[in-house]
Design an enzyme around this catalytic site. Structure first.
Site, mmCIF file in Angstrom:
data_model
loop_
_atom_site.group_PDB
_atom_site.id
_atom_site.type_symbol
_atom_site.label_atom_id
_atom_site.label_comp_id
_atom_site.label_asym_id
_atom_site.label_seq_id
_atom_site.Cartn_x
_atom_site.Cartn_y
_atom_site.Cartn_z
ATOM 1 N N ARG A 3 2.525 -12.738 9.362
ATOM 2 C CA ARG A 3 3.114 -12.310 7.896
ATOM 3 C C ARG A 3 4.718 -11.768 8.024
ATOM 4 N NH1 ARG A 3 -1.413 -9.133 4.590
ATOM 5 N NH2 ARG A 3 0.293 -9.267 3.069
ATOM 6 N N ARG B 60 -2.409 5.305 1.124
ATOM 7 C CA ARG B 60 -1.450 6.309 0.984
ATOM 8 C C ARG B 60 -2.018 7.979 1.253
ATOM 9 N NH1 ARG B 60 -0.110 1.446 -1.070
ATOM 10 N NH2 ARG B 60 1.793 0.840 -1.758
ATOM 11 N N GLN C 223 4.856 -2.796 -0.940
ATOM 12 C CA GLN C 223 4.753 -2.439 0.588
ATOM 13 C C GLN C 223 6.448 -2.405 0.964
ATOM 14 O OE1 GLN C 223 2.550 -5.296 2.491
ATOM 15 N NE2 GLN C 223 0.636 -4.730 1.396
ATOM 16 N N SER D 23 7.827 -5.912 -4.175
ATOM 17 C CA SER D 23 6.796 -5.645 -3.247
ATOM 18 C C SER D 23 6.526 -4.201 -3.046
ATOM 19 C CB SER D 23 7.018 -6.161 -2.057
ATOM 20 O OG SER D 23 6.344 -5.521 -1.050
ATOM 21 N N ASP E 190 -2.892 -9.698 -6.401
ATOM 22 C CA ASP E 190 -4.364 -9.763 -5.352
ATOM 23 C C ASP E 190 -5.591 -10.299 -6.415
ATOM 24 O OD1 ASP E 190 -2.779 -8.748 -3.527
ATOM 25 O OD2 ASP E 190 -3.802 -6.635 -3.693
ATOM 26 N N LYS F 10 -7.939 0.600 -2.571
ATOM 27 C CA LYS F 10 -7.431 0.389 -1.192
ATOM 28 C C LYS F 10 -5.868 0.869 -1.186
ATOM 29 C CE LYS F 10 -6.919 -3.961 0.627
ATOM 30 N NZ LYS F 10 -5.856 -4.141 1.332
HETATM 31 C C1 S3P Z 1 -0.236 -3.277 -1.602
HETATM 32 C C2 S3P Z 1 0.764 -3.949 -2.266
HETATM 33 C C3 S3P Z 1 0.786 -5.611 -2.560
HETATM 34 C C4 S3P Z 1 -0.624 -6.095 -2.474
HETATM 35 C C5 S3P Z 1 -1.330 -5.515 -1.308
HETATM 36 C C6 S3P Z 1 -1.384 -3.993 -1.414
HETATM 37 C C7 S3P Z 1 0.169 -1.913 -1.428
HETATM 38 O O1 S3P Z 1 1.429 -6.059 -1.327
HETATM 39 O O2 S3P Z 1 -0.939 -7.451 -2.528
HETATM 40 O O3 S3P Z 1 -2.703 -5.976 -1.116
HETATM 41 O O4 S3P Z 1 -0.702 -1.029 -1.204
HETATM 42 O O5 S3P Z 1 1.312 -1.447 -1.499
HETATM 43 P P1 S3P Z 1 3.128 -6.442 -1.526
HETATM 44 O O6 S3P Z 1 3.793 -5.402 -1.627
HETATM 45 O O7 S3P Z 1 3.330 -7.393 -0.301
HETATM 46 O O8 S3P Z 1 3.149 -7.207 -2.769
#
Ligand code: S3P
Length: 426
Positions: A120, A25, A167, A165, A312, A20
């Protein structure tokens, strides 16, 4: 959902859908590149389709073909102002990464999402993007969606992130693509590094040293051919199922084993799980086939550096822990509270309803294994990973288990139930 499982356990081979994180990306960077990016193994789950739809609203043409997805990129400065609010659906990755991209555009935009996503926290990106000079705000003033972004020129910064994180890191690095100087992010623990690996392949100058990633402003990105590996976070449900259901032996093909994502493999082995890697391909995003056999598991303590590498997978690790001898302690995992649901609460509540001996802690869970589980009605909170975890638990529960909103698995794994059934020997 009622699962009947024969005394032979889970048997057979499976190719799980594409990763995913890498699928999101691939579309985003493809949109910002010159030329057409070709993606095979793209995850056709609702989250990644949200990303595609957002970029389509900004003038990017994509073609979802039976065997691949094409993204016709328009270059680093080729996006156009969306006529409408961008709907990120259930996807935190879409929201936080797109925010980084949008902050430096020469147009304004708005982002929203579903009820779960609107709860969130977005402060974690508002602060660093704001430091880069971004004009980005939560419309309701609660640090949540909807967000309003007025695109403007950005400055390079160094940011010490309080959370590990990917993200947050990726949002800042993507804003750094068009900033006026280098941008770097240091994390408390290394989070998944797909942005660094993939952006580098598109031609960006991005360097990693320890837990710091630095990006230099880019002139252009070049379209790529991307083969997305199977998602280890999806494979995790079958790994757990095969380990706990007696007699099982399954092979999962072409699974991504990036070291920033392989915590599940390390933990399964530490718990005594028989899990072998075969046919390892050492590419930028390494991949392998996984052979998993039913095993006697024992409890362990999980915390510290490894947590981002299995964040996850913790819901299904909690299920495995119910079938392990002794106590499993999960700590340093407070991030679980701000995922698609509060996963600490949802998993402990559901597993307790099924008869497990487990409790919620401030930053994780404590699970005392060895109690038999029984069927129950459990609340998935419409969280795809909770629903799939309960489905795994139900395989070993006596009687019928009813999972609320079972179809929420479409977020990351639309064919999950079909694939699970395919491994259950008749
Ligand atoms: C992800 C980063 C993780 C993960 C999410 C996907 C990503 O979250 O839990 O399912 O694709 O960068 P966080 O960045 O909040 O840890």
């Amino acid at each position: 959902m009622k699962e009947t499982i024969s005394r032979y356990g889970l048997r057979g081979e499976l190719t799980v859908p594409g990763d995913k994180s890498i699928s999101h990306r691939s579309v985003m960077f493809g949109a910002l590149a010159d030329g057409t990016t070709e993606i095979t193994g793209f995850l056709r789950g609702a989250d990644c389709l949200s990303t595609i739809r957002c970029f389509e609203k900004m003038g990017i043409c994509t073609e979802i073909l039976p065997d691949r997805v094409l993204v016709h990129g328009k270059g680093l400065h080729g996006l156009t102002a969306p006529s409408d609010i961008l709907d990120c659906g259930n996807s935190g990755t879409t929201t936080r990464l797109i925010s980084g991209i949008l902050a430096g555009q020469n147009f304004n935009s708005r982002l929203t999402g579903d009820a779960s996503l609107c709860r969130r926290p977005m402060r974690r990106i508002l602060i660093p993007l704001g430091r880069m000079g971004a004009d980005i705000a939560s419309e309701d003033g609660n640090d949540c969606l909807p967000l309003r972004i007025c695109g403007r020129p950005l400055h390079g910064i160094h940011y010490d992130s309080p959370v590990a994180s990917a993200q947050v890191k990726s949002s800042i690095l993507l804003a750094g693509l068009t900033a006026d100087g280098p941008t770097s992010v240091t994390e408390p623990h290394l989070s998944r590094n797909h942005t660094e690996i993939l952006l580098r392949s598109f031609g960006a100058d991005i360097r990693s040293e320890g837990t710091t990633a630095t990006i230099y402003p880019a002139e252009e990105l070049t379209a790529q051919k991307i083969a997305v590996p199977g998602d280890i976070s999806s494979a995790a449900f079958f790994i757990a199922a095969a380990l706990i259901v007696p007699g099982s032996e399954i092979r999962l093909r072409n699974i991504g084993i990036n070291p920033t994502r392989d915590g599940m493999i390390r933990v399964c082995r530490e718990m005594g799980g028989r899990l072998n890697l075969e046919n390892v391909r050492r590419e930028a995003e390494p991949r392998a086939d996984l052979l998993v056999q039913a095993s006697s598991l024992h409890g362990i303590t999980i915390g510290g550096d490894i947590v981002p590498a299995l964040i996850d997978e913790l819901p299904v690790i909690a299920v495995m822990a119910c079938f392990a001898e002794g106590t499993t302690v999960i700590r340093d995992a407070q991030e679980l509270k701000v995922k698609e649901s509060n996963r600490i609460r949802i998993m402990t509540e559901g597993l307790r309803r099924m008869g497990a001996d487990c409790e919620e802690t401030e930053d994780g869970m404590i699970i005392r294994g060895g109690r038999p589980l029984h069927g129950a009605s459990v609340d998935s909170a419409s969280d795809h990973r909770a629903a799939m975890s309960f489905a795994v638990a139900s395989l070993m529960a006596d009687g019928e288990t009813n999972i609320s909103d079972p179809e929420c698995v479409k977020i990351s794994y639309p064919e999950f139930y079909r694939d699970l059934h395919s491994l259950i020997a008749e």
